[in-house]
Design an enzyme around this catalytic site. Sequence first.
Site, PDB file in Angstrom:
ATOM      1  N   HIS A  86     -14.310  27.873 -28.118  1.00 51.90           N
ATOM      2  CA  HIS A  86     -15.111  26.701 -28.498  1.00 51.90           C
ATOM      3  C   HIS A  86     -16.749  27.298 -28.584  1.00 51.90           C
ATOM      4  O   HIS A  86     -17.059  27.993 -27.696  1.00 51.90           O
ATOM      5  CB  HIS A  86     -15.119  25.480 -28.078  1.00 51.90           C
ATOM      6  N   LEU A  87     -17.509  26.994 -29.543  1.00 51.40           N
ATOM      7  CA  LEU A  87     -18.695  27.330 -29.766  1.00 51.40           C
ATOM      8  C   LEU A  87     -19.644  26.304 -29.284  1.00 51.40           C
ATOM      9  O   LEU A  87     -19.514  24.966 -29.680  1.00 51.40           O
ATOM     10  CB  LEU A  87     -19.244  27.670 -31.257  1.00 51.40           C
ATOM     11  N   HIS A  88     -20.437  26.303 -28.178  1.00 45.64           N
ATOM     12  CA  HIS A  88     -21.481  25.318 -27.823  1.00 45.64           C
ATOM     13  C   HIS A  88     -22.563  25.396 -28.607  1.00 45.64           C
ATOM     14  O   HIS A  88     -23.087  26.521 -28.863  1.00 45.64           O
ATOM     15  CB  HIS A  88     -21.924  25.534 -26.345  1.00 45.64           C
ATOM     16  N   ASP A 105     -19.875  17.124 -26.479  1.00 47.37           N
ATOM     17  CA  ASP A 105     -19.263  17.821 -25.317  1.00 47.37           C
ATOM     18  C   ASP A 105     -19.405  16.405 -24.086  1.00 47.37           C
ATOM     19  O   ASP A 105     -20.223  15.615 -24.331  1.00 47.37           O
ATOM     20  CB  ASP A 105     -20.240  18.677 -24.737  1.00 47.37           C
ATOM     21  N   ASN A 127     -18.825  31.230 -24.134  1.00 45.60           N
ATOM     22  CA  ASN A 127     -18.666  31.501 -23.234  1.00 45.60           C
ATOM     23  C   ASN A 127     -17.076  32.249 -23.232  1.00 45.60           C
ATOM     24  O   ASN A 127     -16.185  31.607 -23.722  1.00 45.60           O
ATOM     25  CB  ASN A 127     -18.400  30.317 -22.083  1.00 45.60           C
ATOM     26  N   GLY A 171     -17.854  32.493 -17.817  1.00 43.96           N
ATOM     27  CA  GLY A 171     -17.978  30.925 -17.618  1.00 43.96           C
ATOM     28  C   GLY A 171     -17.226  30.116 -18.400  1.00 43.96           C
ATOM     29  O   GLY A 171     -17.548  29.204 -18.349  1.00 43.96           O
ATOM     30  N   GLN A 172     -15.785  30.685 -19.041  1.00 41.99           N
ATOM     31  CA  GLN A 172     -15.124  29.856 -19.780  1.00 41.99           C
ATOM     32  C   GLN A 172     -14.203  29.081 -19.118  1.00 41.99           C
ATOM     33  O   GLN A 172     -13.357  29.569 -18.247  1.00 41.99           O
ATOM     34  CB  GLN A 172     -14.360  30.811 -20.873  1.00 41.99           C
TER      35      GLN A 172
HETATM   36  P1  5GP Z   1     -16.768  26.283 -21.287  1.00 37.66           P
HETATM   37  O1  5GP Z   1     -16.846  26.125 -19.830  1.00 37.66           O
HETATM   38  O2  5GP Z   1     -15.383  26.533 -21.483  1.00 37.66           O
HETATM   39  O3  5GP Z   1     -17.428  27.262 -21.993  1.00 37.66           O
HETATM   40  O4  5GP Z   1     -16.877  24.879 -21.846  1.00 37.66           O
HETATM   41  C1  5GP Z   1     -15.919  23.816 -21.919  1.00 37.66           C
HETATM   42  C2  5GP Z   1     -16.721  22.381 -22.383  1.00 37.66           C
HETATM   43  O5  5GP Z   1     -15.981  21.587 -22.686  1.00 37.66           O
HETATM   44  C3  5GP Z   1     -17.446  21.989 -20.949  1.00 37.66           C
HETATM   45  O6  5GP Z   1     -19.015  21.929 -21.432  1.00 37.66           O
HETATM   46  C4  5GP Z   1     -17.094  20.755 -20.659  1.00 37.66           C
HETATM   47  O7  5GP Z   1     -17.954  19.780 -20.527  1.00 37.66           O
HETATM   48  C5  5GP Z   1     -16.232  20.436 -22.059  1.00 37.66           C
HETATM   49  N1  5GP Z   1     -15.091  19.493 -21.760  1.00 37.66           N
HETATM   50  C6  5GP Z   1     -13.992  19.793 -20.840  1.00 37.66           C
HETATM   51  N2  5GP Z   1     -12.999  18.720 -21.136  1.00 37.66           N
HETATM   52  C7  5GP Z   1     -13.612  18.063 -22.190  1.00 37.66           C
HETATM   53  C8  5GP Z   1     -13.032  16.884 -22.831  1.00 37.66           C
HETATM   54  O8  5GP Z   1     -11.751  16.481 -22.576  1.00 37.66           O
HETATM   55  N3  5GP Z   1     -13.655  16.374 -23.876  1.00 37.66           N
HETATM   56  C9  5GP Z   1     -14.890  16.823 -24.236  1.00 37.66           C
HETATM   57  N4  5GP Z   1     -15.535  16.163 -25.268  1.00 37.66           N
HETATM   58  N5  5GP Z   1     -15.547  17.919 -23.513  1.00 37.66           N
HETATM   59  C10 5GP Z   1     -14.909  18.430 -22.386  1.00 37.66           C
END
Ligand code: 5GP
Length: 116
Positions: free
Chosen positions: A102-104, A30, A89, A95-96
Amino acid sequence: MSDCVFCKIAAGEIPAKVVYRDEGVIAIEDLNPQAPTHLLVMPVEHFATLRDVALAANRTDRLGATLIDVASRLGSEHGGDRGFRIVVNTGADGGQTVGHVHLHVLAGRAMSWPPG
Ligand code: 5GP
Ligand code: ZN
């Protein structure tokens, strides 16, 4: 999907630190890590949410299970010997912020509960 940042990463059009890749799944670090290990595990093919992955299960040969398998293995291998957390999320209230499922995978510190 042409304007999707994670599709562009999967296609190699935007750089990312790739920690795992096979024909269907990619895992990256991330950009804004929330733990010592913070990985994102996602399908190469664009699906907006986990629900969309589930709805496509007949076509995708258990992609949802594969994503969980990869995420849990990487969690174990990347600092998760004492445990780790997998978060998906989903949608606005979930919170997406990136509309490519994607899985964190978070590891390397003790996690708190409940989440915000
Ligand atoms: P969400 O908020 O959708 O659950 O998570 C999106 C995640 O993607 C966030 O943790 C954010 O830091 C990460 N993210 C967003 N843009 C990029 C990117 O261009 N590269 C990488 N490696 N992570 C990203
Ligand atoms: Zn995408």
